[in-house]
Design a protein around this motif. Structure first.
Motif, PDB file in Angstrom:
ATOM      1  N   ARG A 263      12.174  12.878  -8.451  1.00 49.19           N
ATOM      2  CA  ARG A 263      12.165  14.002  -9.388  1.00 49.19           C
ATOM      3  C   ARG A 263      12.192  13.503 -10.839  1.00 49.19           C
ATOM      4  NH1 ARG A 263      16.979  17.100  -7.444  1.00 49.19           N
ATOM      5  NH2 ARG A 263      16.447  16.115  -5.472  1.00 49.19           N
ATOM      6  N   PHE A 264      12.951  12.428 -11.044  1.00 54.56           N
ATOM      7  CA  PHE A 264      13.082  11.899 -12.408  1.00 54.56           C
ATOM      8  C   PHE A 264      12.093  10.781 -12.690  1.00 54.56           C
ATOM      9  CE2 PHE A 264      17.672  13.155 -11.589  1.00 54.56           C
ATOM     10  CZ  PHE A 264      17.500  14.386 -12.185  1.00 54.56           C
ATOM     11  N   PHE A 265      11.111  10.619 -11.801  1.00 50.80           N
ATOM     12  CA  PHE A 265      10.230   9.453 -11.913  1.00 50.80           C
ATOM     13  C   PHE A 265       9.477   9.451 -13.239  1.00 50.80           C
ATOM     14  CE2 PHE A 265       6.370   7.009 -10.257  1.00 50.80           C
ATOM     15  CZ  PHE A 265       7.000   5.795 -10.441  1.00 50.80           C
ATOM     16  N   ASP A 266       9.215  10.661 -13.773  1.00 48.39           N
ATOM     17  CA  ASP A 266       8.479  10.731 -15.031  1.00 48.39           C
ATOM     18  C   ASP A 266       9.286  10.158 -16.197  1.00 48.39           C
ATOM     19  OD1 ASP A 266       6.378  11.860 -13.703  1.00 48.39           O
ATOM     20  OD2 ASP A 266       7.105  13.903 -14.010  1.00 48.39           O
ATOM     21  N   THR A 267      10.611  10.104 -16.014  1.00 50.88           N
ATOM     22  CA  THR A 267      11.425   9.539 -17.090  1.00 50.88           C
ATOM     23  C   THR A 267      11.530   8.028 -16.978  1.00 50.88           C
ATOM     24  OG1 THR A 267      13.507   9.662 -15.880  1.00 50.88           O
ATOM     25  CG2 THR A 267      12.842  11.627 -17.087  1.00 50.88           C
ATOM     26  N   PHE A 268      11.020   7.487 -15.879  1.00 49.35           N
ATOM     27  CA  PHE A 268      11.048   6.025 -15.717  1.00 49.35           C
ATOM     28  C   PHE A 268       9.963   5.422 -16.594  1.00 49.35           C
ATOM     29  CE2 PHE A 268       9.402   2.284 -13.319  1.00 49.35           C
ATOM     30  CZ  PHE A 268      10.482   1.454 -13.571  1.00 49.35           C
ATOM     31  N   ARG A 269      10.386   4.512 -17.463  1.00 47.61           N
ATOM     32  CA  ARG A 269       9.457   4.017 -18.482  1.00 47.61           C
ATOM     33  C   ARG A 269       8.772   2.724 -18.081  1.00 47.61           C
ATOM     34  NH1 ARG A 269       8.221   7.733 -19.724  1.00 47.61           N
ATOM     35  NH2 ARG A 269       9.313   9.353 -20.854  1.00 47.61           N
ATOM     36  N   GLY A 270       8.891   2.362 -16.808  1.00 47.64           N
ATOM     37  CA  GLY A 270       8.169   1.174 -16.370  1.00 47.64           C
ATOM     38  C   GLY A 270       8.869  -0.124 -16.723  1.00 47.64           C
ATOM     39  N   GLU A 271      10.132  -0.022 -17.144  1.00 49.28           N
ATOM     40  CA  GLU A 271      10.871  -1.264 -17.370  1.00 49.28           C
ATOM     41  C   GLU A 271      11.308  -1.795 -16.008  1.00 49.28           C
ATOM     42  OE1 GLU A 271      13.765   2.147 -18.026  1.00 49.28           O
ATOM     43  OE2 GLU A 271      11.638   1.735 -18.142  1.00 49.28           O
ATOM     44  N   ASN A 272      12.515  -2.277 -15.913  1.00 52.59           N
ATOM     45  CA  ASN A 272      12.946  -2.834 -14.635  1.00 52.59           C
ATOM     46  C   ASN A 272      13.415  -1.724 -13.695  1.00 52.59           C
ATOM     47  OD1 ASN A 272      13.802  -4.467 -12.619  1.00 52.59           O
ATOM     48  ND2 ASN A 272      15.031  -5.798 -13.918  1.00 52.59           N
ATOM     49  N   ALA A 273      12.765  -1.605 -12.554  1.00 52.21           N
ATOM     50  CA  ALA A 273      13.045  -0.471 -11.668  1.00 52.21           C
ATOM     51  C   ALA A 273      14.389  -0.592 -10.964  1.00 52.21           C
ATOM     52  CB  ALA A 273      11.932  -0.345 -10.627  1.00 52.21           C
ATOM     53  N   ARG A 274      14.833  -1.808 -10.723  1.00 50.24           N
ATOM     54  CA  ARG A 274      16.032  -1.966  -9.894  1.00 50.24           C
ATOM     55  C   ARG A 274      17.276  -1.351 -10.533  1.00 50.24           C
ATOM     56  NH1 ARG A 274      17.651  -6.750  -5.899  1.00 50.24           N
ATOM     57  NH2 ARG A 274      15.490  -6.415  -5.368  1.00 50.24           N
ATOM     58  N   PRO A 275      17.590  -1.693 -11.802  1.00 48.86           N
ATOM     59  CA  PRO A 275      18.770  -1.047 -12.405  1.00 48.86           C
ATOM     60  C   PRO A 275      18.607   0.465 -12.524  1.00 48.86           C
ATOM     61  CG  PRO A 275      17.808  -2.657 -13.928  1.00 48.86           C
ATOM     62  CD  PRO A 275      17.048  -2.756 -12.659  1.00 48.86           C
ATOM     63  N   TRP A 276      17.398   0.902 -12.830  1.00 51.55           N
ATOM     64  CA  TRP A 276      17.144   2.347 -12.941  1.00 51.55           C
ATOM     65  C   TRP A 276      17.490   3.049 -11.635  1.00 51.55           C
ATOM     66  CZ3 TRP A 276      13.076   5.102 -10.370  1.00 51.55           C
ATOM     67  CH2 TRP A 276      12.927   6.422 -10.790  1.00 51.55           C
ATOM     68  N   LEU A 277      17.011   2.463 -10.535  1.00 54.10           N
ATOM     69  CA  LEU A 277      17.211   3.083  -9.229  1.00 54.10           C
ATOM     70  C   LEU A 277      18.681   2.981  -8.794  1.00 54.10           C
ATOM     71  CD1 LEU A 277      15.247   4.387  -7.215  1.00 54.10           C
ATOM     72  CD2 LEU A 277      15.239   2.234  -5.990  1.00 54.10           C
ATOM     73  N   LEU A 278      19.285   1.820  -9.013  1.00 54.86           N
ATOM     74  CA  LEU A 278      20.665   1.631  -8.582  1.00 54.86           C
ATOM     75  C   LEU A 278      21.616   2.525  -9.377  1.00 54.86           C
ATOM     76  CD1 LEU A 278      21.015  -2.177  -7.795  1.00 54.86           C
ATOM     77  CD2 LEU A 278      20.324  -0.282  -6.349  1.00 54.86           C
ATOM     78  N   ALA A 279      21.262   2.794 -10.640  1.00 57.60           N
ATOM     79  CA  ALA A 279      22.087   3.712 -11.432  1.00 57.60           C
ATOM     80  C   ALA A 279      22.058   5.098 -10.794  1.00 57.60           C
ATOM     81  CB  ALA A 279      21.590   3.769 -12.872  1.00 57.60           C
ATOM     82  N   ILE A 280      20.894   5.491 -10.285  1.00 58.40           N
ATOM     83  CA  ILE A 280      20.788   6.805  -9.628  1.00 58.40           C
ATOM     84  C   ILE A 280      21.587   6.809  -8.324  1.00 58.40           C
ATOM     85  CG2 ILE A 280      19.190   8.449  -8.578  1.00 58.40           C
ATOM     86  CD1 ILE A 280      17.092   7.535 -10.604  1.00 58.40           C
ATOM     87  N   VAL A 281      21.503   5.719  -7.580  1.00 60.48           N
ATOM     88  CA  VAL A 281      22.282   5.620  -6.331  1.00 60.48           C
ATOM     89  C   VAL A 281      23.769   5.756  -6.640  1.00 60.48           C
ATOM     90  CG1 VAL A 281      23.009   4.035  -4.503  1.00 60.48           C
ATOM     91  CG2 VAL A 281      20.591   4.204  -5.118  1.00 60.48           C
ATOM     92  N   ARG A 282      24.210   5.046  -7.655  1.00 58.83           N
ATOM     93  CA  ARG A 282      25.629   5.065  -7.983  1.00 58.83           C
ATOM     94  C   ARG A 282      26.057   6.467  -8.427  1.00 58.83           C
ATOM     95  NH1 ARG A 282      28.570   4.899 -12.468  1.00 58.83           N
ATOM     96  NH2 ARG A 282      30.630   3.917 -12.440  1.00 58.83           N
ATOM     97  N   ARG A 283      25.239   7.085  -9.261  1.00 61.48           N
ATOM     98  CA  ARG A 283      25.583   8.430  -9.741  1.00 61.48           C
ATOM     99  C   ARG A 283      25.623   9.416  -8.577  1.00 61.48           C
ATOM    100  NH1 ARG A 283      21.445   9.716 -13.405  1.00 61.48           N
ATOM    101  NH2 ARG A 283      21.678   7.606 -14.189  1.00 61.48           N
ATOM    102  N   THR A 284      24.686   9.269  -7.670  1.00 69.83           N
ATOM    103  CA  THR A 284      24.663  10.144  -6.496  1.00 69.83           C
ATOM    104  C   THR A 284      25.973  10.020  -5.717  1.00 69.83           C
ATOM    105  OG1 THR A 284      22.283   9.829  -6.339  1.00 69.83           O
ATOM    106  CG2 THR A 284      23.382  10.709  -4.400  1.00 69.83           C
ATOM    107  N   TRP A 285      26.418   8.772  -5.563  1.00 71.24           N
ATOM    108  CA  TRP A 285      27.644   8.586  -4.806  1.00 71.24           C
ATOM    109  C   TRP A 285      28.843   9.180  -5.538  1.00 71.24           C
ATOM    110  CZ3 TRP A 285      32.260   5.851  -5.597  1.00 71.24           C
ATOM    111  CH2 TRP A 285      33.128   5.925  -4.506  1.00 71.24           C
ATOM    112  N   TYR A 286      28.938   8.931  -6.845  1.00 72.22           N
ATOM    113  CA  TYR A 286      30.086   9.444  -7.596  1.00 72.22           C
ATOM    114  C   TYR A 286      30.107  10.971  -7.598  1.00 72.22           C
ATOM    115  CZ  TYR A 286      32.215   5.181  -9.319  1.00 72.22           C
ATOM    116  OH  TYR A 286      32.901   4.005  -9.389  1.00 72.22           O
TER     117      TYR A 286
END
Lengths: 220, 294
Positions: free
Chosen positions: A68-91
């Motif tokens: 859903r938020f893929f449009d906000t991904f600016r093509g930098e490093n995907a791993r921290p971007w994705l892991l931040a979402i995983v962490r937020r989802t868990w919290y």
């Protein structure tokens, strides 16, 4: 199927027939960017939640959010971007489950571990911690019993080999806090693992009883 | 630097997060101070112990669930959806059928291949050409990068690894280190060979994710070139069976099968270099070994 429909509703433009191709292209790009990090996402979710069932749900939910938020991904490093979402989802999920309780945020200042006190040496003998394979289980138990604030930075640093900067992005912390949590977490872990080896230390063969702090506030 | 300055920096030093100047000054202090040195070693031991903790990999069921929940990659019924993946084997297969059909007769109802339409002498000529090409290597230079999603994915994977600087998970020139590293990370055991004596030095291996599965990648260095060799079990019937060399976006790819595996080499070297790598690999793998169990 339900998730797909839900996501399509969240991005109404994607449902226009003329955009079918665009949607497929977007999905293809998303898969190329996000799926290579599925193991990392799962590993983090598994260590945060402490069990496989929750980890499954967190990762799936996180991937749907990420799309859903893929449009906000600016093509930098995907791993921290994705892991931040995983962490937020868990919290978010964790807070939902405990919302009836008063949840205080973790206060780094109140933590009792004295990190930079030069008299506080880790142990007498560094060999003490050169663990063999049979101790992997004990390391795991020690890590699981660490408060989650320390556990998450240790997992990201030691198992994902991430830089302080990336960890700061994922855990939404200032760089200095990442450093001090890592330092404190290592010393806590060392204190738990030190009694493993009898050599030169009067100690039991079992690990110090975990204090089972599971919540992000460390107060449970 | 004295001990009070050094102690708070030990973690950052271990994590390679210090500036070069600070790291140097810290090293100087450690050489002179046994207490701080022991502390640094203890810290390293904790770090290593932590790395012994299990890494939980995503279950295949979850992978499938997520893939199923995402919007379809290729819209159903979309006109112009390309499927050029089988371009090569089909070309080859038709020539083969053309050669065979005058003797046995085409199966009833089967559409005649182009070679059959032309008549069998020309069919034989086409088949002979195709066979000759295939026995050396089928070299295809396709304009516009129309080379199929699988090849695109391989090239993208190779480029991504180079760009991210994360092209190697296990750094070793020793095949006996790299091979066991894949144990438990994959459900198959890829053959691992160092080919330094042929000019292709094994520099390590990594896991990558291609065509919806985890695959082993062996990383070789040839002069200035990095060549990724993707090794996957021979189960996927969608990739061409013939040996193939092609280029895509300026990268050369070679594919062949052998030893129960499908091999794809990708790199920015000349296609001929990939051919050499293939030959070197084959001769190594075919060589009888005393320690075949490794």
């Amino acid at each position: 199927m339900a998730e797909t429909d839900k996501d399509a509703n969240a991005v109404p433009d994607e449902r226009r027939p003329s955009n079918k191709r665009g949607e497929a292209e977007r999905s293809r790009r998303f898969q190329q960017v996000a799926l290579p990090h599925l193991d990392a996402a799962y590993n983090l979710a598994r260590w945060l939640s402490g069990n496989g069932g929750d980890a499954d749900d967190i990762v799936q939910e996180a991937y749907m959010r990420a799309l859903r938020f893929f449009d906000t991904f600016r093509g930098e490093n995907a791993r921290p971007w994705l892991l931040a979402i995983v962490r937020r989802t868990w919290y978010t999920e964790w807070q939902r489950r405990t919302h009836s309780r008063e949840v205080a945020s973790f206060d780094d200042e109140l933590d009792e571990t004295s990190v930079f006190d030069e008299t506080c040496s880790l142990y007498a003998d560094p060999q003490v911690l050169l663990l063999q394979g049979e101790h992997a289980r004990l390391v795991r138990e020690a890590l699981e019993s660490l408060p989650v604030e320390f556990r998450e930075v240790l997992i990201l640093r030691e198992l994902e080999d991430m830089s302080y900067r990336d960890i700061a992005v994922i855990a939404d912390l200032p760089l200095g806090t990442v450093m001090s949590r890592l330092a404190r977490g290592r010393r806590k872990l060392a204190a738990m693992l030190a009694p493993l080896h009898g050599t030169g230390r009067a100690g039991t063969e079992t690990i110090a009883q975990p204090t089972a702090k599971e919540g992000p506030d460390g107060l449970q | 630097m004295d001990c009070n300055e050094v102690r708070p920096l030990l973690d950052a030093a271990l994590d390679r997060e210090l500036s070069a100047a600070d790291a140097h000054r810290l090293q100087q202090h450690l050489q002179a101070c046994p207490d701080c040195r022991r502390e640094a070693q203890a810290l390293q031991a904790v770090s290593q112990a932590t790395r012994a903790a299990p890494y939980f990999r995503a279950p295949d069921a979850l992978r499938a669930r997520i893939a199923a929940a995402l919007p379809a990659v290729e819209p159903v019924g979309e006109p112009g959806t390309p499927a050029p993946r089988r371009h090569i084997p089909r070309l080859f297969g038709r020539a083969w059928k053309g050669w065979r059909s005058p003797q046995r007769g085409a199966p009833a109802g089967a559409p005649p291949g182009p070679a059959a339409v032309l008549g069998w002498p020309i069919g034989i000529a086409i088949a002979a050409l195709a066979l000759a090409a295939a026995s050396i290597a089928l070299v295809v230079h396709r304009p516009g990068g129309a080379s199929g999603p699988f090849v695109d994915e391989l090239v993208a994977s190779h480029i991504r690894a180079q760009l991210s600087g994360h092209d190697i998970d296990v750094v070793s020139s020793d095949q006996h280190t790299v091979k066991p590293w894949f144990n438990g990370r994959l459900d198959y055991a890829p053959p691992v060979e160092d080919l330094a004596d042929s000019g292709f030095a094994l520099t390590g291996g990594r896991l990558d994710y291609v065509d919806h599965r985890r695959v082993a990648v062996l990383v070789y260095r040839y002069r200035k070139h990095v060549i990724d060799v993707y090794v996957m079990p021979e189960t996927d019937t969608r990739v061409p069976q013939a040996k193939t060399v092609l280029t895509s976006d300026g990268y050369a790819l070679a594919s062949w099968h052998g030893h129960g595996m499908r091999w794809w080499a990708v790199g920015d070297a000349e296609p001929a270099v990939l051919d050499q790598l293939h030959a070197a690999l084959e001769s190594h793998l075919d060589r009888p070994k005393a320690d075949a169990s490794r």
